[in-house]
Design an enzyme around this catalytic site. Structure first.
Site, PDB file in Angstrom:
ATOM      1  N   GLU A   1       0.848  -1.195   0.000  1.00 19.89           N
ATOM      2  CA  GLU A   1       0.000   0.000   0.000  1.00 19.89           C
ATOM      3  C   GLU A   1       0.877   1.237   0.000  1.00 19.89           C
ATOM      4  O   GLU A   1       1.869   1.300   0.729  1.00 19.89           O
ATOM      5  CB  GLU A   1      -0.882   0.077   1.249  1.00 19.89           C
ATOM      6  CG  GLU A   1      -1.967  -0.945   1.395  1.00 19.89           C
ATOM      7  CD  GLU A   1      -2.734  -0.764   2.703  1.00 19.89           C
ATOM      8  OE1 GLU A   1      -2.842   0.390   3.197  1.00 19.89           O
ATOM      9  OE2 GLU A   1      -3.224  -1.768   3.244  1.00 19.89           O
TER      10      GLU A   1
ATOM     11  N   LYS B   1     -15.410   4.166   5.777  1.00 17.46           N
ATOM     12  CA  LYS B   1     -14.249   4.076   6.660  1.00 17.46           C
ATOM     13  C   LYS B   1     -14.607   4.622   8.042  1.00 17.46           C
ATOM     14  O   LYS B   1     -15.526   5.429   8.180  1.00 17.46           O
ATOM     15  CB  LYS B   1     -13.066   4.845   6.060  1.00 17.46           C
ATOM     16  CG  LYS B   1     -12.497   4.173   4.820  1.00 17.46           C
ATOM     17  CD  LYS B   1     -11.265   4.899   4.343  1.00 17.46           C
ATOM     18  CE  LYS B   1     -10.661   4.192   3.141  1.00 17.46           C
ATOM     19  NZ  LYS B   1     -10.189   2.834   3.464  1.00 17.46           N
TER      20      LYS B   1
ATOM     21  N   GLU C   1     -13.885   5.577  -0.536  1.00 22.91           N
ATOM     22  CA  GLU C   1     -14.788   4.654   0.159  1.00 22.91           C
ATOM     23  C   GLU C   1     -15.453   5.364   1.332  1.00 22.91           C
ATOM     24  O   GLU C   1     -14.772   5.892   2.203  1.00 22.91           O
ATOM     25  CB  GLU C   1     -14.006   3.434   0.642  1.00 22.91           C
ATOM     26  CG  GLU C   1     -13.317   2.654  -0.487  1.00 22.91           C
ATOM     27  CD  GLU C   1     -12.286   1.671   0.037  1.00 22.91           C
ATOM     28  OE1 GLU C   1     -12.668   0.775   0.809  1.00 22.91           O
ATOM     29  OE2 GLU C   1     -11.094   1.810  -0.316  1.00 22.91           O
TER      30      GLU C   1
ATOM     31  N   GLU D   1      -9.427   9.491   6.696  1.00 22.15           N
ATOM     32  CA  GLU D   1      -9.689  10.059   5.382  1.00 22.15           C
ATOM     33  C   GLU D   1     -10.357   9.034   4.472  1.00 22.15           C
ATOM     34  O   GLU D   1      -9.938   7.878   4.394  1.00 22.15           O
ATOM     35  CB  GLU D   1      -8.385  10.541   4.714  1.00 22.15           C
ATOM     36  CG  GLU D   1      -7.819  11.814   5.299  1.00 22.15           C
ATOM     37  CD  GLU D   1      -6.777  11.532   6.359  1.00 22.15           C
ATOM     38  OE1 GLU D   1      -6.712  10.393   6.849  1.00 22.15           O
ATOM     39  OE2 GLU D   1      -6.028  12.460   6.706  1.00 22.15           O
TER      40      GLU D   1
END
Length: 370
Positions: A263, A318, A315, A323
């Protein structure tokens, strides 16, 4: 044009392409994480079409989602599949439990999906779930060995806080809690030739300390070295963070283990001036450029490192305070920063074209001619 002149041009082109390909792996070095924490996201088939439209050849799935796996059949997209953190304890209990997981989530798709990695847990080391990782890795590896599935590598994903020290990069060392479980895991990875997956986020370092962490250092845009560590010079924070992991693995006696950046990214909104589409686009463009340039890092020049952008979509589910704007795309499939996404698509398309061309060269009837 004289025939010999034409042949010379063709051979020169082929040599150039082959030289370029010599620095490439089997598929593009860049993937994108397919997160699903949203109630307004496109259907799985639409998402797979979007990956293909933009030439994205690698995907990380955070869990074995049936709809996504069905849609991936025949797509030629290479998959990293995570085992959910909440499943680790049950799976670590027995070989039969892992057999059942594999038979449900991997076995039915082996003929139609390219699995590159199975990641046993995401950011559970250090933590209470860390002790379950190695047993599950061993159980999975037994399945892969028994089925001769040597192309699938087993690994796990570490966060930045697995490091007790990371500055300067050469001081990189794992925390005592992480070290207690990583010793066996790193031995496993070394023996199997598997990389360690690491999540690398210069954004968090910059946003938490913008006074001491320069923006150009965090965004790959510094024109001169910002950090000097012995004989090594660092122009970007990403390399420094990756090399801190390399240093930590050396200290653990496993300097031969490679890394995959599972990531990395930059949010386009949610934290004032730290998060804008321009900053997010700049980071992700330069991240792609850096990974595909195959320069490695100052400590490991030329090392093969593939990277995954977090994430495909913004998305909306979360947790509060996190964020929600990490995506390359809005849920309606429109790009957050169109020019950058167009540039990334061109780079990935060019890479795919080279791979296809090399495939033709390898089967060319002229290969055996002298």
């Amino acid at each position: 044009m004289a025939p010999l002149h034409w042949v010379a041009i063709v051979l020169s082109f082929v040599a150039t392409i082959q030289n370029y390909a010599g620095h490439m792996e089997a598929s593009a070095d860049i993937g994108v994480c397919y997160g699903m924490l949203g109630n307004d996201l496109p259907s799985a088939p639409e998402v797979i079409s979007l990956y293909k439209q933009y030439g994205i050849e690698k995907m990380r799935l955070f869990e074995p989602n049936t709809a996504a796996l069905q849609a991936l059949k025949g797509s030629n997209i290479n998959i990293t599949l995570d085992i959910r953190n909440q499943d680790l304890a049950d799976l670590a209990a027995s070989q039969d439990a892992v057999n059942s997981w594999f038979n449900t989530n991997v076995e039915p798709y082996l003929n139609d999906i390219n699995f590159n990695f199975i990641a046993v847990g995401n950011e559970v080391i250090p933590g209470s779930l860390g002790g379950y990782v190695l047993p599950v890795m061993n159980y999975l590896q037994k399945i892969l060995d028994d089925k001769n599935l040597h192309g699938i590598k087993v690994t796990t994903v570490l966060p930045g806080n697995a490091l007790q020290s990371s500055y300067p990069p050469s001081s990189g060392a794992f925390t005592s809690e992480a070290s207690s479980v990583l010793s066996g895991i790193l031995s496993f990875l070394s023996a199997k030739g598997s990389p360690l997956m690491i999540n690398v986020y210069p954004y968090f370092a910059y946003a938490s300390d913008p006074t001491d962490v320069r923006l150009d250092y965090a965004q790959f845009t510094a024109k001169s070295a910002v950090v000097r560590d012995g004989s090594l010079s660092y122009y970007n924070l990403f390399d420094a963070m990756v090399d801190a992991f390399f240093a930590a693995m050396e200290k653990a006696g496993r300097g031969d283990v490679g890394v995959v950046v599972s990531e990395s990214g930059w949010p386009s909104d949610g934290n004032g001036n730290f998060t804008t589409p321009k900053l997010a686009g700049t980071y992700n463009r330069n991240f792609v450029k850096h990974i595909t340039s195959k320069v490695g890092t100052p400590k490991k020049p030329g090392a093969y490192i593939e990277g995954y952008i977090f994430a495909m979509f913004n998305e909306n589910q979360k947790p509060s305070g996190v964020e929600q704007h990490w995506g390359l795309f809005y849920p309606n499939k429109q790009p957050v920063y169109p020019k950058v996404l167009h540039w990334i698509a061109l780079i990935l398309s060019f890479t795919a074209t080279i791979h296809n061309y090399i495939g033709l060269i390898e089967v060319s009837p002229f290969n055996g001619m002298q």
